[in-house]
Design a protein around this motif. Structure first.
Motif, PDB file in Angstrom:
ATOM      1  N   GLY A 329     -58.767  50.431  83.729  1.00 41.88           N
ATOM      2  CA  GLY A 329     -60.172  50.571  84.074  1.00 41.88           C
ATOM      3  C   GLY A 329     -60.938  49.296  83.784  1.00 41.88           C
ATOM      4  N   GLY A 330     -62.152  49.438  83.267  1.00 41.69           N
ATOM      5  CA  GLY A 330     -62.999  48.278  83.017  1.00 41.69           C
ATOM      6  C   GLY A 330     -63.634  48.313  81.652  1.00 41.69           C
ATOM      7  N   ASN A 331     -64.418  47.289  81.349  1.00 39.16           N
ATOM      8  CA  ASN A 331     -65.156  47.255  80.096  1.00 39.16           C
ATOM      9  C   ASN A 331     -66.165  48.396  80.039  1.00 39.16           C
ATOM     10  N   LEU A 332     -66.401  48.915  78.840  1.00 41.05           N
ATOM     11  CA  LEU A 332     -67.554  49.775  78.645  1.00 41.05           C
ATOM     12  C   LEU A 332     -68.823  48.948  78.818  1.00 41.05           C
ATOM     13  N   SER A 333     -69.963  49.601  78.901  1.00 42.55           N
ATOM     14  CA  SER A 333     -71.215  48.864  78.930  1.00 42.55           C
ATOM     15  C   SER A 333     -71.423  48.161  77.588  1.00 42.55           C
ATOM     16  N   LEU A 334     -72.026  46.982  77.624  1.00 42.86           N
ATOM     17  CA  LEU A 334     -72.427  46.304  76.395  1.00 42.86           C
ATOM     18  C   LEU A 334     -73.631  47.062  75.849  1.00 42.86           C
ATOM     19  N   ALA A 383     -83.272  36.980  77.687  1.00 45.48           N
ATOM     20  CA  ALA A 383     -83.681  36.535  79.027  1.00 45.48           C
ATOM     21  C   ALA A 383     -82.539  36.712  80.025  1.00 45.48           C
ATOM     22  N   ASP A 384     -81.329  36.338  79.611  1.00 43.73           N
ATOM     23  CA  ASP A 384     -80.180  36.495  80.506  1.00 43.73           C
ATOM     24  C   ASP A 384     -79.867  37.970  80.767  1.00 43.73           C
ATOM     25  N   LEU A 385     -80.075  38.800  79.760  1.00 45.24           N
ATOM     26  CA  LEU A 385     -79.884  40.243  79.959  1.00 45.24           C
ATOM     27  C   LEU A 385     -80.894  40.780  80.962  1.00 45.24           C
ATOM     28  N   HIS A 386     -82.134  40.370  80.869  1.00 49.73           N
ATOM     29  CA  HIS A 386     -83.161  40.806  81.818  1.00 49.73           C
ATOM     30  C   HIS A 386     -82.835  40.328  83.225  1.00 49.73           C
ATOM     31  N   THR A 387     -82.363  39.099  83.326  1.00 52.64           N
ATOM     32  CA  THR A 387     -81.988  38.573  84.643  1.00 52.64           C
ATOM     33  C   THR A 387     -80.870  39.407  85.266  1.00 52.64           C
ATOM     34  N   ALA A 388     -79.855  39.711  84.451  1.00 56.70           N
ATOM     35  CA  ALA A 388     -78.739  40.520  84.960  1.00 56.70           C
ATOM     36  C   ALA A 388     -79.200  41.915  85.337  1.00 56.70           C
ATOM     37  N   MET A 442     -77.144  47.544  77.455  1.00 56.68           N
ATOM     38  CA  MET A 442     -77.761  46.234  77.639  1.00 56.68           C
ATOM     39  C   MET A 442     -77.265  45.544  78.904  1.00 56.68           C
ATOM     40  N   HIS A 443     -75.998  45.800  79.235  1.00 56.61           N
ATOM     41  CA  HIS A 443     -75.388  45.178  80.408  1.00 56.61           C
ATOM     42  C   HIS A 443     -74.237  46.055  80.856  1.00 56.61           C
ATOM     43  N   ASP A 444     -74.151  46.297  82.167  1.00 55.99           N
ATOM     44  CA  ASP A 444     -73.116  47.193  82.670  1.00 55.99           C
ATOM     45  C   ASP A 444     -72.268  46.536  83.750  1.00 55.99           C
ATOM     46  N   TRP A 445     -72.185  45.212  83.706  1.00 53.89           N
ATOM     47  CA  TRP A 445     -71.257  44.464  84.549  1.00 53.89           C
ATOM     48  C   TRP A 445     -71.507  44.689  86.041  1.00 53.89           C
ATOM     49  N   GLY A 446     -72.776  45.000  86.385  1.00 47.84           N
ATOM     50  CA  GLY A 446     -73.156  45.127  87.785  1.00 47.84           C
ATOM     51  C   GLY A 446     -72.667  46.367  88.493  1.00 47.84           C
ATOM     52  N   ARG A 447     -72.335  47.432  87.731  1.00 47.24           N
ATOM     53  CA  ARG A 447     -71.733  48.630  88.347  1.00 47.24           C
ATOM     54  C   ARG A 447     -72.783  49.704  88.656  1.00 47.24           C
ATOM     55  N   LEU A 448     -72.439  50.555  89.595  1.00 44.76           N
ATOM     56  CA  LEU A 448     -73.178  51.787  89.846  1.00 44.76           C
ATOM     57  C   LEU A 448     -72.452  52.931  89.168  1.00 44.76           C
ATOM     58  N   GLY A 449     -73.188  53.995  88.845  1.00 42.84           N
ATOM     59  CA  GLY A 449     -72.570  55.194  88.307  1.00 42.84           C
ATOM     60  C   GLY A 449     -71.811  55.947  89.384  1.00 42.84           C
ATOM     61  N   LEU A 450     -71.087  56.979  88.972  1.00 44.42           N
ATOM     62  CA  LEU A 450     -70.347  57.785  89.946  1.00 44.42           C
ATOM     63  C   LEU A 450     -71.281  58.495  90.917  1.00 44.42           C
ATOM     64  N   ASP A 451     -72.567  58.632  90.533  1.00 37.81           N
ATOM     65  CA  ASP A 451     -73.545  59.249  91.427  1.00 37.81           C
ATOM     66  C   ASP A 451     -74.129  58.247  92.417  1.00 37.81           C
ATOM     67  N   PRO A 456     -78.353  53.620  83.673  1.00 36.66           N
ATOM     68  CA  PRO A 456     -79.584  53.257  82.956  1.00 36.66           C
ATOM     69  C   PRO A 456     -79.368  52.108  81.983  1.00 36.66           C
ATOM     70  N   ILE A 457     -80.270  51.145  82.011  1.00 35.25           N
ATOM     71  CA  ILE A 457     -80.294  50.027  81.077  1.00 35.25           C
ATOM     72  C   ILE A 457     -81.575  50.159  80.243  1.00 35.25           C
ATOM     73  N   HIS A 458     -81.451  49.969  78.924  1.00 36.60           N
ATOM     74  CA  HIS A 458     -82.606  50.135  78.032  1.00 36.60           C
ATOM     75  C   HIS A 458     -82.762  48.899  77.150  1.00 36.60           C
ATOM     76  N   LEU A 459     -83.197  47.815  77.761  1.00 35.77           N
ATOM     77  CA  LEU A 459     -83.288  46.553  77.033  1.00 35.77           C
ATOM     78  C   LEU A 459     -84.404  46.567  75.987  1.00 35.77           C
ATOM     79  N   GLU A 460     -85.502  47.252  76.266  1.00 34.11           N
ATOM     80  CA  GLU A 460     -86.589  47.289  75.284  1.00 34.11           C
ATOM     81  C   GLU A 460     -86.131  47.999  74.015  1.00 34.11           C
ATOM     82  N   HIS A 461     -85.486  49.166  74.183  1.00 40.23           N
ATOM     83  CA  HIS A 461     -84.934  49.868  73.019  1.00 40.23           C
ATOM     84  C   HIS A 461     -83.886  49.006  72.326  1.00 40.23           C
ATOM     85  N   ALA A 462     -83.006  48.402  73.108  1.00 41.25           N
ATOM     86  CA  ALA A 462     -81.930  47.592  72.521  1.00 41.25           C
ATOM     87  C   ALA A 462     -82.491  46.436  71.709  1.00 41.25           C
ATOM     88  N   ALA A 463     -83.449  45.712  72.280  1.00 44.83           N
ATOM     89  CA  ALA A 463     -84.006  44.546  71.598  1.00 44.83           C
ATOM     90  C   ALA A 463     -84.653  44.922  70.273  1.00 44.83           C
TER      91      ALA A 463
END
Length: 587
Positions: A329-334, A383-388, A442-451, A456-463
């Protein structure tokens, strides 16, 4: 994958449907016999409450009553007395928030969702009637009727989630087509909390339990006495909950190949010890009845958890084991998990999701992402996380986050606030605190969910929660490779492998070729057989029947058990086995 000659490869031995067998004499009614039995319990007429968990198919239940008990008067308490949907929405709006994933924990009671005058009117109509009268729905017992028979129609949370994915709405919400993540949020933060408070009050009042995890026309009914007997038995011996397996965008093939699990293209998760979500299977009278495993926590919290753990957590199971499969498979989300203070102030949860990764298996090039790099530029990283996240570029994870080689039987500690994720081609046994929903991606390697939607990305909570001082040196010193030998004896070694001092869970690993003595020491133990085909768990006093566990199976030893032993069994006799055991520190 790397070759692991000692690893078990007896996948079909893994039991995906473990049962708690009741002795002879207990009855189970199924299908049409359910309604025949309920009617027979009141041959001269009387009143029955069928109080349902939210998510039970009430339309199908009413249809079954009409089909099998056509002469009975049936009152749907929800239609008769529940508040209008818009008033319920207004009541819980503060709990749901605008966020797709996270809400605020509800402290409502079920009475808050009902009109008391209408409940009184239901009671007056029912008590003035004649013949068989049945009040049905979530909150049937709220109507002030002196019921002759009370039935709890129960349902596991995991089954509710499967139904919601298939289009089922939340309770009286009319939101069947809504995003499933939002439906789960409403259940987690509101409905299930309210329902569990209500259900706990029924355990000493009910006469029957109705298993509605399958189709209602094939429901199973057992007496309250049998229900309680099964729970009494469960807290007197080791037991397993029913694992469930779920696909994911990063999921792999290891569990299918090694545990004999068939089905989806991949399986990302196996939840093998999450009592809030999992079920217990009760075997009796040639049938199997499914009940939520949280019922055991509510009914016997002291015997299950131990007095000190119960005093600390209440009737809540604080330890979770699950498996994360990225093999092929692939990496989990960061991601990062919230600190306790943030968890309490933001979501109303009493404690947070500290965790660790124990590697059941890994390829030669597998890695774990853990902690930020020394002297990381936090502004540049965010900043790079927001860009991604905006889709305007990729995130160079290895520039900011440490990677450590991941090998079979490595154990990585992940206290809340630590940036982390498992890389591809690993099979992780995740040992963590129970709040399972609170992952800030924080980062999900550009993937979509199975739906087909962005995850969901939560950078404000993460930061707000990243602990920037957990850099390379700190992570290496505190979170990687921490193994201390704590005891040994003939044919066995005990090691402390975690968790970190900031976390409340202790973990011990036992390597053994002979019998190993264990003791719960007054707190619940959660174990997994991480090496070897088969072991047997026994009571030195014969307090419970010898009990066999298989490779990768998670099992629970209630605090009330006290002393127990584990030794190799069957094909594992003469081989070196290993278990990991988690318990609450300081108890």
């Amino acid at each position: 994958m790397a070759s692991h000659p000692s690893a078990s490869r007896r996948g079909p031995a893994y039991d995906a449907s473990p049962t708690i067998p009741l002795p002879d004499g207990h009855r189970v009614w199924r299908g049409a016999a359910v309604w025949t039995e309920l009617a027979a319990s009141l041959p001269d007429g009387g009143t029955i409450a069928i109080d349902t968990y939210p998510g039970v198919d009430l339309t199908a239940l009413r249809a079954e009553l009409a089909r099998h008990l056509p002469d009975a008067t049936v009152v749907d308490v929800e239609d008769a007395a529940a508040l209008p949907a818009e008033r319920i929405e207004a009541l819980i709006a503060g709990n749901l928030t605008d966020d797709r994933v996270f809400g605020v924990l509800s402290h409502h009671t079920l009475y808050d969702f009902y009109d008391s005058a209408e409940l009184d009117r239901v009671a007056a109509d029912v008590e003035s009637g004649s013949g068989l009268r049945i009040v049905v729905g979530w909150g049937a017992t709220l109507a002030p009727v002196l019921y002759d028979v009370v039935v709890l129609a129960d349902l596991a949370r995991w089954e509710i989630q499967k139904r919601q994915r298939a289009g089922a709405p939340n309770w009286r919400a009319g939101n069947g087509g809504e995003d499933t993540i939002r439906k789960v949020k409403r259940g987690f933060f509101v409905e299930w909390r309210v329902a569990d408070r209500h259900k706990r009050g029924l355990f000493d009042r009910m006469d029957f339990v109705l298993d509605t995890n399958g189709s209602v026309d094939d429901a199973r009914l057992l007496t309250a006495d049998s229900f309680h007997a099964a729970l009494d038995l469960a807290v007197s011996r080791p037991f397993r909950v029913v694992p469930f397996f779920d696909p994911g965008v990063w999921g792999g093939q290891w569990m299918k190949e090694n545990l004999g699990i068939s089905g989806e293209d991949n399986f990302a998760w196996c939840f093998d010890c999450v009592p809030e979500e999992n079920s217990l299977l009760i075997a009796a009278d040639g049938e199997v009845v499914e009940i939520p495993s949280i019922d055991l926590v509510f009914r016997h919290p002291r015997a299950l958890l131990g007095e000190r753990t119960h005093a600390r957590f209440g009737a809540e199971f604080p330890i979770r084991f699950d498996m994360l499969d990225t093999v092929g498979g692939g990496n989990l989300s960061l991601q990062v998990h919230p600190l306790t203070d943030y968890m309490q102030n933001t979501f109303g949860m009493p404690y947070t999701q500290d965790e660790s990764y124990y590697l059941l298996d890994a390829s030669d090039d597998a890695v774990v992402y853990l902690g930020v790099k020394t002297d990381v530029d936090r502004s540049a990283m965010l900043a790079d996380l927001h860009t991604a996240a905006s889709g305007s570029g990729s995130f160079p994870a290895e520039q900011y986050v440490n990677t450590f080689p991941a090998r079979k039987h490595d154990h990585f500690l992940i206290p809340a606030g630590t940036v982390h994720c498992s890389g591809a081609d690993s099979m992780v046994l995740e040992i963590s605190a129970t709040p399972y929903l609170f992952t800030f991606k924080m980062h999900d390697w550009g993937r979509l969910g199975l739906d087909g939607q962005p995850r969901p990305i939560h950078l404000e909570h993460a930061a707000a929660n990243i602990q920037w001082d957990r850099d390379t040196a700190w992570t290496e010193r505190n979170l990687v490779g921490r193994v201390d030998r704590t005891a040994e004896g003939p044919g066995w070694i005990e090691e402390r492998t975690g968790l970190h001092e900031l976390e409340f869970i202790e973990v011990r690993r036992h390597w053994f070729t002979e019998i190993v003595a264990h003791d719960t020491l007054g707190t619940v133990n959660v174990l997994n057989l991480v090496e070897g085909d088969e072991a047997i768990v026994e009571s030195p006093t014969g307090a419970f029947e010898p009990w066999v566990v298989h490779y990768a199976e998670t099992f629970i030893v209630p605090a009330a058990v006290g002393a127990y032993t584990i030794r190799p069994h069957g094909p594992s006799v003469g081989r070196r086995l290993a278990t990991v055991k988690a318990f609450v520190a300081g108890t």
